[in-house]
Design a protein around this motif. Structure first.
Motif, PDB file in Angstrom:
ATOM      1  N   LEU A   1       0.907  -1.170  -0.065  1.00 19.00           N
ATOM      2  CA  LEU A   1       0.000  -0.123  -0.119  1.00 19.00           C
ATOM      3  C   LEU A   1       0.769   1.095   0.041  1.00 19.00           C
ATOM      4  O   LEU A   1       0.570   2.187  -0.715  1.00 19.00           O
ATOM      5  CB  LEU A   1      -0.938   0.081   1.233  1.00 19.00           C
ATOM      6  N   VAL A   2       1.709   1.296   0.664  1.00 19.17           N
ATOM      7  CA  VAL A   2       2.841   2.394   0.836  1.00 19.17           C
ATOM      8  C   VAL A   2       4.199   1.888   0.303  1.00 19.17           C
ATOM      9  O   VAL A   2       4.733   1.112   0.927  1.00 19.17           O
ATOM     10  CB  VAL A   2       2.830   3.028   2.119  1.00 19.17           C
ATOM     11  N   HIS A   3       4.867   2.671  -0.679  1.00 26.86           N
ATOM     12  CA  HIS A   3       5.946   2.464  -0.951  1.00 26.86           C
ATOM     13  C   HIS A   3       6.933   3.673  -1.070  1.00 26.86           C
ATOM     14  O   HIS A   3       6.405   4.739  -1.918  1.00 26.86           O
ATOM     15  CB  HIS A   3       5.835   1.774  -2.487  1.00 26.86           C
ATOM     16  N   ALA A   4       7.882   3.825  -0.476  1.00 30.94           N
ATOM     17  CA  ALA A   4       8.516   5.122  -0.078  1.00 30.94           C
ATOM     18  C   ALA A   4      10.174   4.606  -0.521  1.00 30.94           C
ATOM     19  O   ALA A   4      10.582   3.564   0.381  1.00 30.94           O
ATOM     20  CB  ALA A   4       8.488   5.846   1.124  1.00 30.94           C
ATOM     21  N   ARG A   5      10.851   5.363  -1.194  1.00 31.00           N
ATOM     22  CA  ARG A   5      12.251   4.927  -1.576  1.00 31.00           C
ATOM     23  C   ARG A   5      12.908   6.225  -1.469  1.00 31.00           C
ATOM     24  O   ARG A   5      12.756   7.139  -2.188  1.00 31.00           O
ATOM     25  CB  ARG A   5      12.581   4.121  -2.783  1.00 31.00           C
ATOM     26  N   GLY A   6      13.947   6.338  -0.531  1.00 30.85           N
ATOM     27  CA  GLY A   6      14.633   7.551  -0.551  1.00 30.85           C
ATOM     28  C   GLY A   6      14.274   8.949  -0.397  1.00 30.85           C
ATOM     29  O   GLY A   6      14.546  10.004  -1.217  1.00 30.85           O
ATOM     30  N   LEU A   7      13.074   9.031   0.738  1.00 31.19           N
ATOM     31  CA  LEU A   7      12.319  10.390   0.415  1.00 31.19           C
ATOM     32  C   LEU A   7      13.360  11.354   1.347  1.00 31.19           C
ATOM     33  O   LEU A   7      14.103  11.047   2.282  1.00 31.19           O
ATOM     34  CB  LEU A   7      11.213  10.215   1.448  1.00 31.19           C
ATOM     35  N   VAL A   8      13.438  12.656   0.764  1.00 33.15           N
ATOM     36  CA  VAL A   8      14.126  13.569   1.291  1.00 33.15           C
ATOM     37  C   VAL A   8      13.272  14.774   1.457  1.00 33.15           C
ATOM     38  O   VAL A   8      12.570  15.324   0.467  1.00 33.15           O
ATOM     39  CB  VAL A   8      15.106  13.935   0.329  1.00 33.15           C
TER      40      VAL A   8
ATOM     41  N   LEU B   1      10.251   3.022   3.151  1.00 30.53           N
ATOM     42  CA  LEU B   1       9.157   2.530   4.211  1.00 30.53           C
ATOM     43  C   LEU B   1       8.113   1.637   3.189  1.00 30.53           C
ATOM     44  O   LEU B   1       7.953   2.060   1.783  1.00 30.53           O
ATOM     45  CB  LEU B   1       8.280   3.619   4.822  1.00 30.53           C
ATOM     46  N   SER B   2       7.783   0.636   3.514  1.00 30.88           N
ATOM     47  CA  SER B   2       7.013  -0.173   2.913  1.00 30.88           C
ATOM     48  C   SER B   2       5.955  -0.906   3.886  1.00 30.88           C
ATOM     49  O   SER B   2       6.270  -1.426   4.817  1.00 30.88           O
ATOM     50  CB  SER B   2       7.820  -1.391   2.237  1.00 30.88           C
ATOM     51  N   ILE B   3       4.753  -0.750   3.210  1.00 29.27           N
ATOM     52  CA  ILE B   3       3.449  -1.465   4.205  1.00 29.27           C
ATOM     53  C   ILE B   3       2.610  -2.159   3.215  1.00 29.27           C
ATOM     54  O   ILE B   3       2.187  -1.760   2.395  1.00 29.27           O
ATOM     55  CB  ILE B   3       2.798   0.036   4.775  1.00 29.27           C
ATOM     56  N   GLY B   4       2.348  -3.213   3.636  1.00 29.79           N
ATOM     57  CA  GLY B   4       1.447  -4.223   2.980  1.00 29.79           C
ATOM     58  C   GLY B   4       0.172  -4.147   3.627  1.00 29.79           C
ATOM     59  O   GLY B   4      -0.022  -3.439   4.740  1.00 29.79           O
TER      60      GLY B   4
ATOM     61  N   VAL C   1       7.041  -2.982  13.016  1.00 35.97           N
ATOM     62  CA  VAL C   1       7.710  -1.591  13.587  1.00 35.97           C
ATOM     63  C   VAL C   1       8.727  -1.080  12.942  1.00 35.97           C
ATOM     64  O   VAL C   1       9.337  -1.882  12.391  1.00 35.97           O
ATOM     65  CB  VAL C   1       8.221  -2.109  15.116  1.00 35.97           C
ATOM     66  N   VAL C   2       8.764   0.239  12.672  1.00 37.38           N
ATOM     67  CA  VAL C   2       9.779   1.114  12.193  1.00 37.38           C
ATOM     68  C   VAL C   2      10.411   1.951  12.915  1.00 37.38           C
ATOM     69  O   VAL C   2       9.616   2.840  13.574  1.00 37.38           O
ATOM     70  CB  VAL C   2       9.281   1.797  10.570  1.00 37.38           C
TER      71      VAL C   2
ATOM     72  N   VAL D   1      15.739   3.442  10.586  1.00 42.56           N
ATOM     73  CA  VAL D   1      17.067   2.660  11.030  1.00 42.56           C
ATOM     74  C   VAL D   1      16.624   1.273  11.408  1.00 42.56           C
ATOM     75  O   VAL D   1      17.514   0.251  11.668  1.00 42.56           O
ATOM     76  CB  VAL D   1      17.591   3.280  12.359  1.00 42.56           C
ATOM     77  N   LEU D   2      15.375   0.862  11.405  1.00 39.62           N
ATOM     78  CA  LEU D   2      14.863  -0.505  11.644  1.00 39.62           C
ATOM     79  C   LEU D   2      13.575  -0.796  11.158  1.00 39.62           C
ATOM     80  O   LEU D   2      12.606   0.195  11.240  1.00 39.62           O
ATOM     81  CB  LEU D   2      15.026  -0.915  13.142  1.00 39.62           C
ATOM     82  N   ALA D   3      13.368  -1.779  10.366  1.00 41.80           N
ATOM     83  CA  ALA D   3      11.980  -2.191   9.882  1.00 41.80           C
ATOM     84  C   ALA D   3      11.751  -3.478   9.832  1.00 41.80           C
ATOM     85  O   ALA D   3      12.328  -4.249   9.372  1.00 41.80           O
ATOM     86  CB  ALA D   3      11.892  -1.441   8.188  1.00 41.80           C
ATOM     87  N   GLU D   4      10.810  -3.993  10.597  1.00 43.72           N
ATOM     88  CA  GLU D   4      10.814  -5.460  11.140  1.00 43.72           C
ATOM     89  C   GLU D   4       9.329  -5.707  11.472  1.00 43.72           C
ATOM     90  O   GLU D   4       8.488  -5.160  12.101  1.00 43.72           O
ATOM     91  CB  GLU D   4      11.690  -5.671  12.362  1.00 43.72           C
TER      92      GLU D   4
END
Lengths: 307, 285
Positions: free
Chosen positions: B4-11, B25-28, B200-201, B209-212
């Motif tokens: 649903l959410v796909h974020a890569r290298g947001l600045v 960020l990646s959220i299913g 958790v992110v 720094v953590l996405a698990e």
């Protein structure tokens, strides 16, 4: 449906839109009632007698003119109130939602910034004038009802003395035309106020007025002229100049001897100068400027990061 | 997994400061994700980017849409509560229902009314007469009655007492959440939402720094309470952090196999807050 709801939302938040003209109408009616009681308006030999005799002696044209003056007498107070309501509404419209941070709630719903800003423009330009118009009409009908009671008190014929000569329909048509003409003529001012409202982080009224005052004063100092002030003033009152024939001034004038200069009914609607309004370059130029201001306001609401 | 959410290298830059600095960020679908970070780490900025409330650089899609350019479409399927104080004070409860019912095609009024009936909120009360907890309940009633695919909550229980906070998450879990709904939530009170999260992110200095997933958290991160004689051996394995309380040492390890740690002492899965301190607090020292 959505747009109508957006307009309703504005009347919920800004209750002065309805309250202010309602209060003016109430006070006006109270004053008339007080006058009626004091002049013993309902008794046979009270003020009603003067009304019956005065109106009865007049020619039909004079009678219409007198009633026109009576009915338009309440209008300036309503217009003044309306201008104040619009001014405070417009500078608050895009500011209050940022001040109380409710903008994030409004933005969490599928309503575009375009629709939101247009609903606020529409409220300032059309809804507030139309609500005012309704209360003006109500007050005028109440005025005639009170006059009817007085005429009846003096055993006169209210229909021929008051209702038939009262040019209600013409006055209301004229008023409606005035409101629409004033809306399109004043649109750049409203657009400017909305822009200040969308721009200011504090004191939007100051942001709206200060640039004009600074510009005007600088011009006065540098060139000794007042073009900036004249431009703004013309946008406030210039609608009488462009949208009506010059006789508009005589609508409510009383000359030195107390003679009424009011225009008779058949000439009321002739005061309207629609071609003059539509061919005024200032109108179209003004609308273009208003469009730019409103687009900037939309852009600000959409893209400004409130941090 | 339906992403649903796909974020890569947001600045996201504010002047010279980078609020987001390469955020991923990646959220299913069907997940409940906790976004956790210290103040100023970029949590709110990340959410604002997701909701199309701020411009950004980088790659970002929410429900397959561009949040800035397709914002109106996005808001049909995404709901958010940004802050408790966000409902305008002049609004009446019935007006709020009328408004949302008209502008939102997926709002189910009877659901909101049913939820409000379980609260003590008067039907025509103005927001300014309600307590902070009631305002949050009202907001939740409005949001939960919308059939949204993604719900974003930014510190939704800030300033509420513990009873309201508990009730808030219980309602959210029982009455709202199902397989087709996805929730992204930020909060300071990690302990209170730990049991409802599926993922958790951690965010710090504008980066994840953590996405698990919570299921696999225990496989990668382990907390060891070493026996006294093995303390030095445990330290030699390179823990993320070491805490001492009442003379007991607790060391948190990342990606150190269980068979190497188990002989040294007692093993357990670290709590989110311990892990957060280890991961973020450690990096800050």
């Amino acid at each position: 449906m959505t747009f109508l709801m957006l307009l309703r939302r504005e009347t919920w938040e800004h209750r002065a839109i309805v309250l202010a003209p309602a209060i003016v109408a109430g006070l006006t009616t109270l004053l008339m009632l007080a006058g009626l009681v004091q002049g013993r308006g309902l008794s046979r030999d009270g003020a009603g007698l003067y009304l019956v005799q005065g109106l009865g002696l007049m020619s039909p044209e004079r009678r219409e003119a007198s009633l026109t003056v009576l009915l338009t007498g309440v209008v300036p107070l309503f217009l003044l109130t309306m201008v104040i309501v619009i001014l405070f509404y417009a500078v608050d419209a895009l500011y209050s939602e940022r001040r109380d941070r409710s903008i994030l709630f409004w933005k969490s719903l599928p309503v575009t910034d375009l629709a939101t800003v247009l609903s606020k423009l529409c409220t300032a330009l059309l809804i507030i004038p139309l609500v005012t118009l309704v209360f003006i009409g109500l007050t005028q009908v109440l005025t005639l009802l009170l006059a009817t009671l007085m005429v009846w008190g003096a055993e006169g014929d209210a229909w021929s003395l008051v209702w038939r000569p009262a040019p209600l329909m013409s006055l209301w048509t004229l008023a409606l035309y005035f409101m629409v003409a004033a809306a399109v003529w004043c649109a750049p001012l409203i657009g400017w106020l909305l822009l200040a409202s969308a721009w200011a982080r504090k004191a939007p009224l100051l942001w709206a007025t200060l640039p004009v005052v600074i510009g005007g004063q600088l011009e006065l100092l540098a060139f000794g002229t007042t073009a900036v002030y004249s431009l703004v003033a013309d946008r406030v009152i210039g609608v009488f100049r462009v949208a009506f024939r010059p006789d508009i001034k005589t609508l409510m004038q009383v000359d030195g001897d107390g003679e009424l200069q009011a225009v008779a009914t058949d000439r009321l609607l002739a005061l309207i100068d629609l071609p003059g309004l539509l061919t005024a370059p200032g109108l179209w130029l003004g609308l273009a400027v208003a469009a730019v201001f409103v687009m900037l306001a939309i852009w600000l609401r959409r893209y400004r990061d409130e941090g | 997994m339906n992403e649903l959410v796909h974020a890569r290298g947001l600045v996201k830059r504010y002047g010279r400061k980078r609020a987001l600095d390469g955020f991923d960020l990646s959220i299913g679908e069907g997940r409940i994700v906790g976004l956790i970070g210290p103040n100023g780490a970029g949590k709110t900025t990340a959410l604002k980017a997701l909701l199309g409330l701020t411009a950004y650089e980088g790659e970002l899609q929410v429900l397959g849409l561009d949040p800035v350019r397709q914002r109106k479409q996005l808001m049909q399927d995404v709901c958010f509560i940004a802050d408790v104080a966000v409902l305008p004070r002049w609004l009446r409860v019935n007006q709020a229902l009328d408004y949302v019912a008209t502008v939102h095609p997926r709002f189910r009024r009877e659901r909101a009314e049913a939820f409000l009936a379980t609260t003590e909120i008067p039907a025509r009360a103005r927001v300014k007469t309600l307590s902070k907890g009631m305002i949050t309940q009202l907001h939740l009633a409005l949001i939960m009655a919308i059939d949204a695919r993604l719900l974003v909550l930014d510190e939704p229980t800030l300033g509420l007492d513990i009873l309201f906070r508990k009730a808030f998450y219980t309602t959210l879990l029982n009455d709202y959440f199902d397989d087709h709904r996805t929730i992204l939530v930020t909060t300071h009170q990690v302990e209170e939402i730990e049991y409802i999260l599926t993922d958790v992110v951690f965010i710090d200095h504008g980066r994840a720094v953590l996405a698990e997933a919570m299921d696999t958290l225990g496989e990668r991160y382990r907390q060891l309470i070493p026996r006294r004689e093995h303390l030095e051996a445990a330290r030699a394995l390179g823990p993320l952090s070491e805490e001492t309380s009442f003379g007991r040492h607790a060391l948190i390890f990342e990606d150190v196999p269980q068979e190497r740690l188990a002989p040294l002492g007692e093993l357990r899965t670290p709590s989110i807050s311990d892990l957060f301190v280890a991961k973020v607090g450690g990096a800050r020292k």
